[in-house]
Design an enzyme around this catalytic site. Structure first.
Site, PDB file in Angstrom:
ATOM      1  N   PHE A 100     -11.362 -42.313  35.719  1.00 59.77           N
ATOM      2  CA  PHE A 100     -11.464 -41.803  34.359  1.00 59.77           C
ATOM      3  C   PHE A 100     -10.067 -41.471  33.852  1.00 59.77           C
ATOM      4  O   PHE A 100      -9.118 -41.385  34.634  1.00 59.77           O
ATOM      5  CB  PHE A 100     -12.342 -40.540  34.348  1.00 59.77           C
ATOM      6  CG  PHE A 100     -13.564 -40.671  33.482  1.00 59.77           C
ATOM      7  CD1 PHE A 100     -14.601 -41.500  33.852  1.00 59.77           C
ATOM      8  CD2 PHE A 100     -13.680 -39.948  32.295  1.00 59.77           C
ATOM      9  CE1 PHE A 100     -15.733 -41.618  33.054  1.00 59.77           C
ATOM     10  CE2 PHE A 100     -14.809 -40.058  31.491  1.00 59.77           C
ATOM     11  CZ  PHE A 100     -15.837 -40.888  31.865  1.00 59.77           C
TER      12      PHE A 100
ATOM     13  N   GLN B 138     -11.287 -31.839  20.370  1.00 55.20           N
ATOM     14  CA  GLN B 138     -11.089 -33.176  20.931  1.00 55.20           C
ATOM     15  C   GLN B 138     -11.812 -34.219  20.089  1.00 55.20           C
ATOM     16  O   GLN B 138     -13.011 -34.093  19.827  1.00 55.20           O
ATOM     17  CB  GLN B 138     -11.643 -33.226  22.358  1.00 55.20           C
ATOM     18  CG  GLN B 138     -11.511 -34.613  22.981  1.00 55.20           C
ATOM     19  CD  GLN B 138     -11.675 -34.556  24.487  1.00 55.20           C
ATOM     20  OE1 GLN B 138     -12.769 -34.598  25.007  1.00 55.20           O
ATOM     21  NE2 GLN B 138     -10.551 -34.452  25.187  1.00 55.20           N
TER      22      GLN B 138
ATOM     23  N   HIS C 270     -12.997 -37.852  20.397  1.00 50.67           N
ATOM     24  CA  HIS C 270     -13.185 -38.870  21.424  1.00 50.67           C
ATOM     25  C   HIS C 270     -12.760 -40.205  20.835  1.00 50.67           C
ATOM     26  O   HIS C 270     -13.149 -40.532  19.713  1.00 50.67           O
ATOM     27  CB  HIS C 270     -14.654 -38.911  21.859  1.00 50.67           C
ATOM     28  CG  HIS C 270     -14.868 -39.643  23.148  1.00 50.67           C
ATOM     29  ND1 HIS C 270     -14.747 -41.007  23.247  1.00 50.67           N
ATOM     30  CD2 HIS C 270     -15.174 -39.195  24.392  1.00 50.67           C
ATOM     31  CE1 HIS C 270     -14.982 -41.361  24.503  1.00 50.67           C
ATOM     32  NE2 HIS C 270     -15.241 -40.291  25.214  1.00 50.67           N
TER      33      HIS C 270
ATOM     34  N   LEU D 201     -21.637 -41.450  20.833  1.00 49.48           N
ATOM     35  CA  LEU D 201     -20.592 -41.573  21.848  1.00 49.48           C
ATOM     36  C   LEU D 201     -20.722 -42.844  22.685  1.00 49.48           C
ATOM     37  O   LEU D 201     -21.802 -43.210  23.131  1.00 49.48           O
ATOM     38  CB  LEU D 201     -20.681 -40.358  22.782  1.00 49.48           C
ATOM     39  CG  LEU D 201     -19.736 -40.354  23.995  1.00 49.48           C
ATOM     40  CD1 LEU D 201     -18.301 -40.202  23.548  1.00 49.48           C
ATOM     41  CD2 LEU D 201     -20.114 -39.240  24.952  1.00 49.48           C
TER      42      LEU D 201
ATOM     43  N   GLU E 238     -16.158 -42.900  28.036  1.00 54.61           N
ATOM     44  CA  GLU E 238     -14.902 -43.329  28.627  1.00 54.61           C
ATOM     45  C   GLU E 238     -15.157 -44.128  29.912  1.00 54.61           C
ATOM     46  O   GLU E 238     -14.283 -44.858  30.383  1.00 54.61           O
ATOM     47  CB  GLU E 238     -14.091 -42.065  28.942  1.00 54.61           C
ATOM     48  CG  GLU E 238     -12.656 -42.267  29.288  1.00 54.61           C
ATOM     49  CD  GLU E 238     -11.927 -40.921  29.392  1.00 54.61           C
ATOM     50  OE1 GLU E 238     -12.111 -40.058  28.499  1.00 54.61           O
ATOM     51  OE2 GLU E 238     -11.189 -40.731  30.363  1.00 54.61           O
TER      52      GLU E 238
ATOM     53  N   ARG F 158      -7.398 -38.369  26.261  1.00 53.17           N
ATOM     54  CA  ARG F 158      -8.131 -38.681  25.030  1.00 53.17           C
ATOM     55  C   ARG F 158      -7.337 -38.391  23.766  1.00 53.17           C
ATOM     56  O   ARG F 158      -7.439 -39.123  22.782  1.00 53.17           O
ATOM     57  CB  ARG F 158      -9.442 -37.894  25.000  1.00 53.17           C
ATOM     58  CG  ARG F 158     -10.437 -38.437  26.000  1.00 53.17           C
ATOM     59  CD  ARG F 158     -11.708 -37.634  25.989  1.00 53.17           C
ATOM     60  NE  ARG F 158     -12.643 -38.199  26.960  1.00 53.17           N
ATOM     61  CZ  ARG F 158     -13.787 -37.630  27.318  1.00 53.17           C
ATOM     62  NH1 ARG F 158     -14.144 -36.479  26.784  1.00 53.17           N
ATOM     63  NH2 ARG F 158     -14.578 -38.211  28.191  1.00 53.17           N
TER      64      ARG F 158
ATOM     65  N   HIS G  59     -15.660 -34.465  19.088  1.00 53.68           N
ATOM     66  CA  HIS G  59     -16.451 -34.539  20.311  1.00 53.68           C
ATOM     67  C   HIS G  59     -16.579 -33.211  21.045  1.00 53.68           C
ATOM     68  O   HIS G  59     -17.657 -32.854  21.495  1.00 53.68           O
ATOM     69  CB  HIS G  59     -15.797 -35.571  21.233  1.00 53.68           C
ATOM     70  CG  HIS G  59     -16.498 -35.793  22.530  1.00 53.68           C
ATOM     71  ND1 HIS G  59     -17.814 -36.159  22.596  1.00 53.68           N
ATOM     72  CD2 HIS G  59     -16.060 -35.699  23.822  1.00 53.68           C
ATOM     73  CE1 HIS G  59     -18.172 -36.286  23.876  1.00 53.68           C
ATOM     74  NE2 HIS G  59     -17.139 -36.001  24.625  1.00 53.68           N
TER      75      HIS G  59
ATOM     76  N   ARG H 183      -9.045 -31.578  26.749  1.00 58.51           N
ATOM     77  CA  ARG H 183      -9.880 -31.655  27.951  1.00 58.51           C
ATOM     78  C   ARG H 183      -9.847 -33.062  28.538  1.00 58.51           C
ATOM     79  O   ARG H 183      -9.847 -34.053  27.804  1.00 58.51           O
ATOM     80  CB  ARG H 183     -11.325 -31.286  27.612  1.00 58.51           C
ATOM     81  CG  ARG H 183     -12.283 -31.491  28.775  1.00 58.51           C
ATOM     82  CD  ARG H 183     -13.667 -30.967  28.486  1.00 58.51           C
ATOM     83  NE  ARG H 183     -14.414 -31.756  27.522  1.00 58.51           N
ATOM     84  CZ  ARG H 183     -14.994 -32.938  27.781  1.00 58.51           C
ATOM     85  NH1 ARG H 183     -14.872 -33.506  28.974  1.00 58.51           N
ATOM     86  NH2 ARG H 183     -15.676 -33.564  26.846  1.00 58.51           N
TER      87      ARG H 183
END
Lengths: 587, 231
Positions: free
Chosen positions: A119, A240, A242, A252, A255, A286, A353, A398
């Protein structure tokens, strides 16, 4: 008016991953706990988390918690509190094994161990090669986790109050929290829940943005309650975006797509992330990727007739990987973008997000605020965990799969600390007589309002304003105007009218009460963003493009009263290891 | 676009009625839920549950032109006008499109929907091969929306005695999990003329599942496990 009162050892508000992990700890320890939740527990927004939960199990590549800690500190752009980050990363493996023991259906590797995937922002050896740290159930990890926690709570006989909404915290003159006012949605009945301990686990407030991956229920209820009770909100400027929300729909796209090998393309078919993050490319943090997408669009390299989105390519992964590892993504792409990713790329745009900020807590989940002697005094009787809290492990940005970890680690830690409190504090504190007045006045205002504006209209305006004035890139004049506009909207929120006056499952009333919370979140975000004169993590200012550690390596505290800002230091000292001192952040 | 929607507020209506709405949709309104939110912005008394708006939370199950489904993943363009919307059939109506799901969840809880394994857990994960894990694919993904159970005639007749397709799918999810040790106890709990055997393979559940799951197949596997146990 006589209000029905009920007494509990602890009341937990919210039945997502954080609330249910805490509830489990308390139920299994034998306490009388009430979990109140606006929706049936498995409908909480944790259910929508896709890609995984981070833990340095090392099942695929060598890994350890210290590397995970480094990545999280760097990902936070050094705003995260390093004691809390160490605490979280050290416990990650243990809480993931525990979830597996609870029955969570993780995907498996050939050797029978938990499947892990790479990730964004995950590295080996403090910034070296890509790590493989996200423990996953296909692309439905949140669903698997939430259902497992609900199931385990069923086994533990946790008492749920389903379709109840928290309205306001109640407290005495010393500021000790004594429980909360809540409404049963089905009957419209308002009740006072008198508790030795109240835990807010109400999730984020992502519905302040027009284009959001968040569920309708994510209206920042806990933050609204805290703000109205005089408790500050921390780091609310950090939202954040995304990188990959479905263009036009906001839904969404995990990722995990890029973790499995997918990548982003502009209209020239260029893999543009190579220019912005030469090493990590599509697996940079991100905030970095969302800025890259926005820049591509602004500089005319977007796709489609309006050059307003980019493409996420994954067909090269092959049908088998897509069907087995990313089945939910395929379903979403077909439904919401009308493309089958087995053959075609998915049109995406950065989409609001996750809220890095929230109610300030320490690593036991206790809410802390400046009071008499210091910036982090414990507020007696009040806890917060999960997205509504700011502990702060995510700082200014994050990392993907750290949110599921956050809720489980701190849900459990809060449960343990609450159990300790309850063992020594055996009595309910007396209730002041006027304790319910503010809530009842708010409800009476709403019921009696004539010639007011519709909740839907004012809500739309709020969301548009946040979207335009507080987005991926921020501009001084837009922020200044944004503060004025949001204040005007706040005035209108105070005079909304609902036409539905029924007592029975009145969702119009619920939405009006939610708007009272959304406006607190929006005010806190806009004022805090206007106040921070630097760029850090997800807060990117056009007029102050550089991170300024001399002046701004500190947390924002926003107080609803007079919209006052205060600041407190970042906790740079971890629990046992050396500090990671701020460095230039490159991926 | 024309909608005909079931309305009932026990606080003021003697009996339910159908209300027509003619609504001009926006280009961004793609799914039925978008249209319902558009209607609600004009008539705030229309009541429904909704949350994730992407088909994973299971809140907005309803009967859409005679079939059960989730409003948030039902494309408007596929719907015949007038779009007739009713609450999920067979459960008591609380208000408008909102049903009382108590009985549905009671059946879910009755199958002990949690992993039972009384051995002390190892220090790391319990091992499970990809093949063993694949046995529960197509079961754990259930979102408890109740579209299947409320499409099942056997559940309509005996909601208190027949577990229903959703509950039975979850019963199989734990029976099929190599980590679970309560196989016999779980089968005992289902060996009953009503709880399991009221399923007559009508397959409305398969037809209505918005996640494409197949409860009938899982029920067949449970029946096979019972037969194998007796011989």
């Amino acid at each position: 008016m006589a209000i029905i009162k009920r007494k509990f050892d602890a009341v937990i508000v919210g039945a997502g991953g954080a609330g249910m992990r805490a509830a489990l700890q308390l139920s299994e320890a034998g306490f009388k706990v009430a979990v109140i939740t606006k929706v049936f527990p498995t409908r909480s927004h944790t259910v929508a988390a896709q890609g995984g939960i981070a833990a340095s199990l090392g099942n695929v590549t060598e890994d350890n918690w210290h590397w995970h800690m480094y990545d999280t500190v760097k990902g936070s752009d050094y705003l995260g509190d390093q004691d809390a980050i160490e605490f979280m990363c050290r416990q990650a493996s243990e809480v993931v094994y525990e979830l597996e023991h609870f029955g969570m259906p993780f995907d498996r590797l050939e050797n029978g161990k938990i499947y892990q995937r790479p990730f964004g922002g995950q590295s080996q050896n403090f910034g070296g090669a890509q790590a493989t740290r996200s423990c996953a159930t296909a692309d439905r990890t949140g669903h698997a986790l939430l259902h497992t926690l609900y199931q385990r709570n069923v086994q533990a006989n946790t008492q749920f109050f389903i379709e109840w909404m928290g309205l306001d915290l109640i407290h005495n003159e010393q500021g000790e929290v004594l429980g909360l006012m809540a409404m049963e949605i089905e009957t419209g009945e308002v009740m006072l829940l008198h508790a030795k301990v109240t835990l807010l686990a109400t999730g984020g407030g992502g519905r302040v943005f027009q284009a959001s991956t968040n569920a309708f229920i994510n209206t920042g209820d806990g933050l609204g309650m805290a703000a109205r009770a005089g408790i500050p909100l921390e780091d609310m400027e950090f939202w954040q975006f995304h990188p990959t929300g479905v263009y036009g729909a906001g839904v969404l796209i995990s990722e995990a797509v890029r973790g499995e090998g997918g990548y982003l393309l502009n209209k020239d078919g260029e893999r543009f992330m190579e220019r912005y993050a030469p090493n990590a490319r599509d697996l940079a943090s991100r905030d970095v990727i969302s800025r890259a997408l926005t820049t591509e669009i602004r500089e005319g390299r977007g796709c489609g007739n309006n050059a307003d989105h980019l493409l996420l390519k994954l067909d090269h992964l092959g049908e088998n990987i897509i069907r087995t590892r990313l089945p939910g993504i395929r379903e979403i792409a077909i439904r919401f973008a009308q493309v089958d990713p087995i053959n075609q790329p998915i049109p995406v745009v950065p989409t609001a997000h996750y809220m890095m900020g929230g109610i300030p807590t320490n690593l036991h989940g206790q809410v802390v605020a400046p009071y008499k002697t210091g910036p982090e005094e414990v507020i007696q009787g009040l806890y917060a965990v999960g997205e509504c809290a700011c502990v702060s492990v995510h700082g200014a940005n994050r990392l993907g799969t750290n949110s599921l970890l956050d809720i489980v680690v701190f849900g459990r830690a809060a449960g343990d600390q609450i159990a300790k409190d309850l063992r020594k504090n055996l009595h309910h504190k007396p209730l002041p007589i006027t304790v319910a007045d503010k809530t009842l006045a708010r409800l009476a205002r709403l019921d009696g309002q004539k010639n007011g504006e519709s909740v839907a209209q004012v809500g739309d305006l709020l969301r548009q304003t946040m979207q335009t004035h507080c987005g991926v890139f921020r501009f001084a004049d837009m922020l200044k105007q944004g503060v004025v506009k949001i204040n005007e909207i706040a005035e209108r929120v105070a005079h909304t009218e609902i036409h539905d006056k029924s007592r029975v499952f009145n969702t119009a009333r619920v939405e009006a009460l939610e708007l009272d919370n959304l406006i607190e979140v929006a005010l806190a975000s806009m004022v805090s963003a206007e106040g921070r004169k630097e760029s850090r993590g997800a807060h990117a200012r056009d007029d102050f493009p550089i991170r300024d550690d001399d002046k701004w390596l500190k947390h924002t505290l926003y107080f609803s009263e007079n919209q006052r800002l205060d600041y407190k230091p970042v906790r740079l000292k971890p629990l046992t290891v050396g500090s990671f001192l701020p460095q230039e952040r490159v991926y | 676009m024309r909608f005909s929607i079931y309305r009932y507020d026990p606080g003021k209506d003697k009996k339910p009625y159908m209300q027509d709405y003619d609504i001009v949709l926006d280009v961004v309104d793609k799914m039925l839920l978008d249209a319902l939110i558009r209607i609600k912005s004009v008539d705030d008394s229309l009541s429904l549950r909704r949350s994730c708006r992407e088909g994973v939370c299971g809140s907005d199950g309803m009967n859409i032109n005679g079939r059960n489904g989730l409003a948030c993943i039902t494309p408007i363009k596929d719907l015949k006008e007038p779009v007739v919307l009713r609450p999920l059939p067979g459960l008591p109506v609380i208000r408008d499109l909102i049903v009382d799901m108590t009985q549905f969840f009671k059946q879910y809880h009755s199958i002990k929907p949690y992993l039972i394994n009384n051995e002390p857990p190892p220090e790391t994960e319990r091992l499970q091969s990809p093949e063993e894990r694949a046995e529960i694919d197509g079961t754990y993904e259930c979102i408890l929306c109740a579209c299947c159970s409320t499409a099942c005639p056997s559940f309509w007749w005996n909601p208190d005695k027949f577990v229903g397709p959703a509950g039975l799918l979850q019963a199989y999810r734990f029976l099929a999990d190599s980590r679970d040790q309560a196989t016999n106890e779980r089968l005992d709990n289902l060996e009953d003329p009503y709880r399991l055997f009221r399923c007559h393979s009508i397959m409305n559940c398969v037809d209505s599942c918005p996640k494409g799951l197949n409860p009938t197949k899982a029920i067949g596997k449970i029946k096979n496990m019972l037969i194998r146990r007796t011989i």
